[in-house]
Design a protein around this motif. Structure first.
Motif, PDB file in Angstrom:
ATOM      1  N   ASP A 110       0.849  -1.189   0.000  1.00 54.57           N
ATOM      2  CA  ASP A 110       0.000   0.000   0.000  1.00 54.57           C
ATOM      3  C   ASP A 110       0.885   1.238   0.000  1.00 54.57           C
ATOM      4  N   ALA A 111       1.676   1.401  -1.036  1.00 60.13           N
ATOM      5  CA  ALA A 111       2.673   2.470  -1.084  1.00 60.13           C
ATOM      6  C   ALA A 111       2.058   3.861  -0.994  1.00 60.13           C
ATOM      7  N   ASP A 112       0.849   4.028  -1.473  1.00 56.24           N
ATOM      8  CA  ASP A 112       0.222   5.355  -1.482  1.00 56.24           C
ATOM      9  C   ASP A 112      -0.704   5.610  -0.301  1.00 56.24           C
ATOM     10  N   GLY A 113      -0.773   4.679   0.643  1.00 57.16           N
ATOM     11  CA  GLY A 113      -1.611   4.879   1.822  1.00 57.16           C
ATOM     12  C   GLY A 113      -3.104   4.817   1.549  1.00 57.16           C
ATOM     13  N   ALA A 114      -3.521   4.059   0.545  1.00 59.74           N
ATOM     14  CA  ALA A 114      -4.939   3.982   0.191  1.00 59.74           C
ATOM     15  C   ALA A 114      -5.746   3.065   1.113  1.00 59.74           C
ATOM     16  N   LEU A 115      -5.076   2.150   1.824  1.00 57.23           N
ATOM     17  CA  LEU A 115      -5.801   1.258   2.727  1.00 57.23           C
ATOM     18  C   LEU A 115      -6.279   2.044   3.938  1.00 57.23           C
ATOM     19  N   SER A 116      -7.584   2.036   4.152  1.00 56.49           N
ATOM     20  CA  SER A 116      -8.189   2.706   5.298  1.00 56.49           C
ATOM     21  C   SER A 116      -8.954   1.686   6.124  1.00 56.49           C
ATOM     22  N   TRP A 117      -9.155   2.012   7.394  1.00 56.86           N
ATOM     23  CA  TRP A 117      -9.857   1.115   8.311  1.00 56.86           C
ATOM     24  C   TRP A 117     -11.041   1.844   8.922  1.00 56.86           C
ATOM     25  N   TYR A 118     -12.169   1.165   8.956  1.00 57.52           N
ATOM     26  CA  TYR A 118     -13.392   1.692   9.559  1.00 57.52           C
ATOM     27  C   TYR A 118     -13.727   0.854  10.780  1.00 57.52           C
ATOM     28  N   ARG A 119     -13.873   1.484  11.922  1.00 58.92           N
ATOM     29  CA  ARG A 119     -14.251   0.798  13.158  1.00 58.92           C
ATOM     30  C   ARG A 119     -15.749   0.497  13.052  1.00 58.92           C
ATOM     31  N   SER A 120     -16.100  -0.748  12.688  1.00 59.30           N
ATOM     32  CA  SER A 120     -17.494  -1.106  12.441  1.00 59.30           C
ATOM     33  C   SER A 120     -18.223  -1.581  13.693  1.00 59.30           C
ATOM     34  N   SER A 121     -17.483  -1.894  14.750  1.00 56.01           N
ATOM     35  CA  SER A 121     -18.100  -2.286  16.022  1.00 56.01           C
ATOM     36  C   SER A 121     -17.065  -2.091  17.124  1.00 56.01           C
ATOM     37  N   ALA A 122     -17.478  -2.349  18.343  1.00 57.11           N
ATOM     38  CA  ALA A 122     -16.567  -2.205  19.474  1.00 57.11           C
ATOM     39  C   ALA A 122     -15.460  -3.249  19.458  1.00 57.11           C
ATOM     40  N   LYS A 123     -15.614  -4.310  18.636  1.00 62.39           N
ATOM     41  CA  LYS A 123     -14.627  -5.394  18.648  1.00 62.39           C
ATOM     42  C   LYS A 123     -13.963  -5.679  17.307  1.00 62.39           C
ATOM     43  N   ALA A 124     -14.292  -4.915  16.277  1.00 63.35           N
ATOM     44  CA  ALA A 124     -13.726  -5.215  14.957  1.00 63.35           C
ATOM     45  C   ALA A 124     -13.671  -3.969  14.080  1.00 63.35           C
ATOM     46  N   ARG A 125     -12.849  -4.081  13.041  1.00 62.18           N
ATOM     47  CA  ARG A 125     -12.755  -3.022  12.041  1.00 62.18           C
ATOM     48  C   ARG A 125     -12.706  -3.655  10.655  1.00 62.18           C
TER      49      ARG A 125
END
Length: 138
Positions: free
Chosen positions: A57-72
């Motif tokens: 992911d050289a350009d930093g395109a991977l993003s994370w969304y916190r979808s619950s209190a225990k996972a993303r």
């Protein structure tokens, strides 16, 4: 499999690519409401040890969304492709099977969270079904 030794995959625009060094048991279809909204239908995943996945992911395109209190959930911030589900307390990573390069040589094993499935389709393939989650196959 894509190259005989590893599975590879990535997002629609190619900004995020990955390699999986361990062969998964197969694909599990998740019918929970969050997966349906994240994927636009049910989610199909392979589950593998987190340390066997190498992400490019050289350009930093991977993003994370916190979808619950225990996972993303991981996705490409450029093209929107859904890529990963990551439980906070797990050494495993779920990779969206639709993001894998073909051919994979994999087959669907089971359905989970079928109690939450959408009303516009039937599950009639004869595979194992679980109303909620299920343990990983042996």
């Amino acid at each position: 499999m894509s190259d005989g030794a590893t599975l590879t995959g990535g997002c629609l625009c190619g900004a995020v690519r990955y390699q999986v060094a361990e062969q998964p048991m197969g694909v599990v279809n998740c019918h929970c409401g969050q997966c349906r909204r994240f994927h636009g239908h049910f989610g199909a995943y392979i589950t593998i040890p987190r340390e066997t996945v190498a992400v490019s992911d050289a350009d930093g395109a991977l993003s994370w969304y916190r979808s619950s209190a225990k996972a993303r959930r991981g996705f490409c911030s450029r093209c929107g492709s859904s890529l990963f589900w990551s439980g906070d307390e797990s050494d495993l990573l779920d990779v969206a099977a639709g993001s894998l390069d073909q051919p994979t040589g994999l087959a669907t094993l089971r359905h989970i969270h079928v109690a939450d499935k959408a009303d516009y389709y039937m599950i009639d393939d004869g595979l194992e079904r679980f109303p909620q989650g299920a343990p990983e196959p042996p």
